[in-house]
Design a protein around this motif. Sequence first.
Motif, PDB file in Angstrom:
ATOM      1  N   THR A 230      26.490   2.043  15.652  1.00 11.82           N
ATOM      2  CA  THR A 230      27.826   1.509  15.377  1.00 11.82           C
ATOM      3  C   THR A 230      27.999   0.232  16.179  1.00 11.82           C
ATOM      4  O   THR A 230      27.642   0.169  17.347  1.00 11.82           O
TER       5      THR A 230
ATOM      6  N   VAL B 184      22.756  -2.944  12.147  1.00 11.47           N
ATOM      7  CA  VAL B 184      23.546  -1.712  12.185  1.00 11.47           C
ATOM      8  C   VAL B 184      22.627  -0.500  12.295  1.00 11.47           C
ATOM      9  O   VAL B 184      22.920   0.452  13.025  1.00 11.47           O
TER      10      VAL B 184
ATOM     11  N   ARG C  45      32.861   1.735   7.422  1.00 11.10           N
ATOM     12  CA  ARG C  45      33.705   1.219   8.500  1.00 11.10           C
ATOM     13  C   ARG C  45      34.339   2.389   9.243  1.00 11.10           C
ATOM     14  O   ARG C  45      34.918   3.287   8.630  1.00 11.10           O
ATOM     15  N   TYR C  46      34.167   2.375  10.547  1.00  5.12           N
ATOM     16  CA  TYR C  46      34.734   3.409  11.407  1.00  5.12           C
ATOM     17  C   TYR C  46      35.699   2.755  12.388  1.00  5.12           C
ATOM     18  O   TYR C  46      35.718   1.535  12.546  1.00  5.12           O
TER      19      TYR C  46
ATOM     20  N   GLY D  75      29.181   1.158  10.790  1.00  2.00           N
ATOM     21  CA  GLY D  75      28.021   2.028  10.984  1.00  2.00           C
ATOM     22  C   GLY D  75      27.414   2.419   9.665  1.00  2.00           C
ATOM     23  O   GLY D  75      27.838   1.970   8.595  1.00  2.00           O
TER      24      GLY D  75
END
Length: 253
Positions: free
Chosen positions: A19, A14, A51-52, A57
């Motif tokens: 991301t 990561v 978490r996106y 990321g």
Amino acid sequence: MTLNPRQRQLLEVVRKRGTISVEELAQQLDVTPQTVRRDVKQMELARLLARYHGGVGLPSSVENIDYTQRQMLNSDAKQRIAAEVAARVPAGSSLLINIGTTTEAVARALVRHKGLHVVTNNLNVATILSDNPECEVIVTGGLVRGRDRGIVGEATIDFIRQFKVDISIIGVSSIEADGTLRDFDSREVKVAQAIIEQAREVWLVADSDKFGRQALVRMAHLSQIDVLFTDAAPPAELTAVLNAAQVTVVVAQ
């Protein structure tokens, strides 16, 4: 949180990618997506990942993460950076060393150096280097922060201003694209500014996670730095700033 080898590898992927989707992580680590999701959930609770929409990321936060977590992050990179620094510190040098897990790695790399005179506001650095009989260690006065054993405050600044050293070795939390150096604690920043002022040369030690990271308080600018030690080539925009400021960049392999 203590990371297992898979989680360390996940964090490194990561860190390099920025991301990445859960599915891609599963493929790279040769595990199931369910395993990745479990690891990510644990690491998100520890504020190591976020978490996106579209993936996983690094956390984008104006708050610093805990000291014990920072010790685990990029430990291999910090050791490589520290080895490069130690290889360039002449015997008999006088040093100022500030707060940070990377500067502590530098202290461990200096335990066999001869004739060093070290002033520090970091009790961890002082403890490490006090094991070196060839090293004189001077600890600043001031307020001790329990979370990382850093020493801060006006008394710390006054103490540091008594000295003029060959090299100041400083860590930082954030290096912005325009060369601004930032950290999270205004008291720590003021001490770091004094450390910069009291040195003939300033060496910045920062792993590549610091490139573009957000932090609140302006500490300095790269134009005040002589050498940057890091573990990966800086981004193009930052490289242009480094070149304009004539900062020497040492990338630890």
